[in-house]
Design an enzyme around this catalytic site. Structure first.
Site, PDB file in Angstrom:
ATOM      1  CB  CYS A  92     -27.077 -12.257 -10.785  1.00 45.87           C
ATOM      2  SG  CYS A  92     -28.533 -11.323 -10.220  1.00 45.87           S
ATOM      3  CB  CYS A  98     -28.951  -7.231 -11.661  1.00 45.95           C
ATOM      4  SG  CYS A  98     -27.326  -7.732 -11.055  1.00 45.95           S
ATOM      5  CB  CYS A 169      -9.962  -3.240  -9.172  1.00 44.45           C
ATOM      6  SG  CYS A 169     -10.098  -2.481  -7.550  1.00 44.45           S
TER       7      CYS A 169
HETATM    8  N1  LIG Z   1     -15.097   2.533  -4.365  1.00 41.41           N
HETATM    9  C1  LIG Z   1     -14.490   1.453  -4.864  1.00 41.41           C
HETATM   10  O1  LIG Z   1     -15.141   0.523  -5.366  1.00 41.41           O
HETATM   11  C2  LIG Z   1     -13.006   1.377  -4.816  1.00 41.41           C
HETATM   12  C3  LIG Z   1     -12.299   0.518  -5.674  1.00 41.41           C
HETATM   13  C4  LIG Z   1     -10.897   0.544  -5.621  1.00 41.41           C
HETATM   14  C5  LIG Z   1     -10.248   1.362  -4.723  1.00 41.41           C
HETATM   15  N2  LIG Z   1     -10.971   2.170  -3.886  1.00 41.41           N
HETATM   16  C6  LIG Z   1     -10.360   3.101  -2.937  1.00 41.41           C
HETATM   17  O2  LIG Z   1     -10.032   4.271  -3.660  1.00 41.41           O
HETATM   18  C7  LIG Z   1      -8.946   4.926  -3.008  1.00 41.41           C
HETATM   19  C8  LIG Z   1      -7.858   5.243  -4.019  1.00 41.41           C
HETATM   20  O3  LIG Z   1      -7.316   4.036  -4.542  1.00 41.41           O
HETATM   21  P1  LIG Z   1      -5.979   4.082  -5.418  1.00 41.41           P
HETATM   22  O4  LIG Z   1      -5.672   2.696  -5.798  1.00 41.41           O
HETATM   23  O5  LIG Z   1      -6.105   5.089  -6.486  1.00 41.41           O
HETATM   24  O6  LIG Z   1      -4.963   4.572  -4.270  1.00 41.41           O
HETATM   25  P2  LIG Z   1      -3.540   5.297  -4.318  1.00 41.41           P
HETATM   26  O7  LIG Z   1      -2.986   5.190  -2.954  1.00 41.41           O
HETATM   27  O8  LIG Z   1      -2.727   4.778  -5.459  1.00 41.41           O
HETATM   28  O9  LIG Z   1      -3.888   6.824  -4.630  1.00 41.41           O
HETATM   29  C9  LIG Z   1      -4.234   7.736  -3.648  1.00 41.41           C
HETATM   30  C10 LIG Z   1      -3.618   9.069  -4.028  1.00 41.41           C
HETATM   31  O10 LIG Z   1      -4.069  10.070  -3.119  1.00 41.41           O
HETATM   32  C11 LIG Z   1      -3.024  11.014  -3.008  1.00 41.41           C
HETATM   33  N3  LIG Z   1      -3.223  11.882  -1.833  1.00 41.41           N
HETATM   34  C12 LIG Z   1      -2.765  11.729  -0.577  1.00 41.41           C
HETATM   35  N4  LIG Z   1      -3.117  12.784   0.182  1.00 41.41           N
HETATM   36  C13 LIG Z   1      -3.797  13.633  -0.626  1.00 41.41           C
HETATM   37  C14 LIG Z   1      -4.393  14.911  -0.437  1.00 41.41           C
HETATM   38  N5  LIG Z   1      -4.386  15.517   0.762  1.00 41.41           N
HETATM   39  N6  LIG Z   1      -5.002  15.498  -1.483  1.00 41.41           N
HETATM   40  C15 LIG Z   1      -5.033  14.894  -2.699  1.00 41.41           C
HETATM   41  N7  LIG Z   1      -4.476  13.686  -2.925  1.00 41.41           N
HETATM   42  C16 LIG Z   1      -3.867  13.076  -1.912  1.00 41.41           C
HETATM   43  C17 LIG Z   1      -1.771  10.163  -2.940  1.00 41.41           C
HETATM   44  O11 LIG Z   1      -0.615  10.893  -3.262  1.00 41.41           O
HETATM   45  C18 LIG Z   1      -2.099   9.090  -3.996  1.00 41.41           C
HETATM   46  O12 LIG Z   1      -1.591   9.427  -5.275  1.00 41.41           O
HETATM   47  C19 LIG Z   1      -8.504   3.996  -1.881  1.00 41.41           C
HETATM   48  O13 LIG Z   1      -9.126   4.408  -0.699  1.00 41.41           O
HETATM   49  C20 LIG Z   1      -9.065   2.654  -2.312  1.00 41.41           C
HETATM   50  O14 LIG Z   1      -9.289   1.784  -1.215  1.00 41.41           O
HETATM   51  C21 LIG Z   1     -12.326   2.195  -3.935  1.00 41.41           C
HETATM   52 ZN   LIG Z   2      -8.454  -3.466  -6.467  1.00 43.22          ZN
HETATM   53 ZN   LIG Z   3     -27.766  -9.267  -9.387  1.00 45.60          ZN
END
Ligand SMILES: NC(=O)c1ccc[n+]([C@@H]2O[C@H](COP(=O)([O-])OP(=O)(O)OC[C@H]3O[C@@H](n4cnc5c(N)ncnc54)[C@H](O)[C@@H]3O)[C@@H](O)[C@H]2O)c1
Ligand SMILES: [Zn+2]
Ligand SMILES: [Zn+2]
Length: 369
Positions: A92, A98, A169
């Site tokens: 915002c 912000c 994202c």
């Molecule tokens: N913080 C945020 O704002 C935000 C935003 C988007 C996504 N996320 C989160 O981030 C995480 C990753 O998202 P993504 O889209 O890249 O997911 P994804 O499932 O595509 O990637 C996860 C990876 O982790 C690997 N993995 C599994 N076990 C493992 C281990 N023991 N050691 C190392 N790697 C291993 C998998 O093989 C996979 O490639 C998810 O938990 C998601 O919810 C957070």
């Molecule tokens: Zn997303």
């Molecule tokens: Zn704000």
């Protein structure tokens, strides 16, 4: 207006693509025609019913890119024809957060957004006069959406929208975790756990930050290959020995910066344990399951390791997403290998299937397809 959208009717069931009504944008709101939208784990997580704060019916989708069609009263920063990326994390530019460089967690519309409403507490989506709630303030699995002006990043019109959407994202989350949260310093040693879109984004961010060494850890060899393409200098397949291997790779001390991008609390712990004594910083990006906790031996902290969390990579979206897109246009960020499948809106459930099968990094819905 009548639009086609993918509606979550019932948890655990496929989304149903159907015609719904979308009202005109009110004050401070913008009507966006979607051109492309990524399919993300968060959409699947909500559709499955695993998210305790989920609701239905709702139109899912939050990794959108499109073109401004019409603006509501008082909208000053956007005009019809502008190209935009949707932001589930708004900016915002006025609230206490912000105005502070330390966080991107805008306070302006949190409550309404988390309940599925636009800032005035109502919805623009409906069906037979029954409201349909918005999802993450975005609802981009649809031909058009109405969103608050503060949740749209205006990007360079030269950027292909079916590439720009991944900056909505995961990719920005990873890049921002390295550049904003950890503030990776030139020449440093970094370790990234997980090579999905978030982890690969962190590899990119470490490279842009000038890291001297970037170790990527993931059990999937195809993903490690992608990580090398994005700048990883070393790769490991992970597992129980990962910490020991990293300590060994880093002269017995551990890394300056570690990043967790898996959502697994056991891996978060490894990220802390493989950070260097003295100053190592572990940045947690993954979203853990409900009720799970991170187990860390306090001695690791006393001896100088630190832990940070990062939501949307600390990215202030309206300011920084356009900058990331500019770096993509300048050739600093290679987006193409991250997009594996292009689907039509009708194929949205296939996007979920591909994700289950770990087939590719991102499927993108093209609304022209
Ligand atoms: N913080 C945020 O704002 C935000 C935003 C988007 C996504 N996320 C989160 O981030 C995480 C990753 O998202 P993504 O889209 O890249 O997911 P994804 O499932 O595509 O990637 C996860 C990876 O982790 C690997 N993995 C599994 N076990 C493992 C281990 N023991 N050691 C190392 N790697 C291993 C998998 O093989 C996979 O490639 C998810 O938990 C998601 O919810 C957070
Ligand atoms: Zn997303
Ligand atoms: Zn704000």
């Amino acid at each position: 207006m009548k639009i086609r959208a993918a509606v979550l009717e019932e948890f655990g069931r496929p989304l149903e693509v159907q015609e719904v009504d979308l009202a005109e944008p009110k004050a401070g709101e913008v009507l966006v025609r979607l051109v492309a939208c990524g399919v993300c784990h968060t959409d699947l997580y909500t559709a499955s019913g695993a998210d305790p704060s989920g609701y239905s019916p709702t139109v899912l989708g939050h990794e959108g890119a499109g073109v401004v069609e019409r603006i509501g009263e008082g909208v000053g920063s956007l005009a019809p024809g502008d190209h935009v990326v949707t932001l589930f994390s708004p900016q915002c530019r006025e609230c206490a957060h912000c105005l502070d460089a330390r966080t991107n967690l805008c306070l302006a519309i949190r409550e309404q957004q988390s309940q599925g409403y636009l800032p005035d507490g109502t919805t623009r989506l409906s069906r037979d006069d029954e409201p349909i709630r918005h999802f993450m303030g975005t609802s981009t699995f649809a031909e058009y959406t109405v969103m608050p002006e503060i949740a749209l990043a205006k990007i360079a019109p030269e950027a292909a929208l079916d590439r720009a959407c991944v900056f909505a994202c995961g990719l920005s989350t990873g890049i921002g975790a390295a550049l904003n949260t950890a503030k990776v310093e030139p020449g440093s040693t970094c370790v990234v756990f997980g090579a999905g879109l978030v982890g690969l984004g962190a590899v990119v961010g470490c490279r842009l930050g000038g890291a001297g060494r970037i170790v990527c850890v993931d059990p999937a060899e195809t993903r490690l290959e992608l990580a090398r393409g994005q700048g990883a200098t070393d790769t490991l397949t992970g597992g129980p020995e990962a910490v020991e291997q990293i300590v060994e790779l880093t002269g017995g001390f551990g890394a300056d910066y570690t990043f967790e991008a898996t959502g697994l609390v056991g891996v978060m712990r490894q990220a802390v344990e493989s950070a260097r004594m003295g100053w190592g910083l572990a940045t947690v990006c993954g979203v853990a399951g409900k009720g799970e906790t991170l187990d860390v031996v306090p001695r690791l902290l006393i001896t100088g390791r630190r832990v940070a969390g990062s939501s949307f990579g600390g990215v202030k979206g309206r300011d920084q997403v356009p900058q990331f897109v500019d770096r993509y246009l300048a050739g600093d960020i290679d987006v193409d290998p991250l997009i594996s499948h292009t689907l039509s809106l009708d194929e949205v459930n296939r996007g979920f299937d591909l994700m289950h099968a770990q087939d590719g990094i991102r499927s993108v819905i093209s609304f022209d397809a």
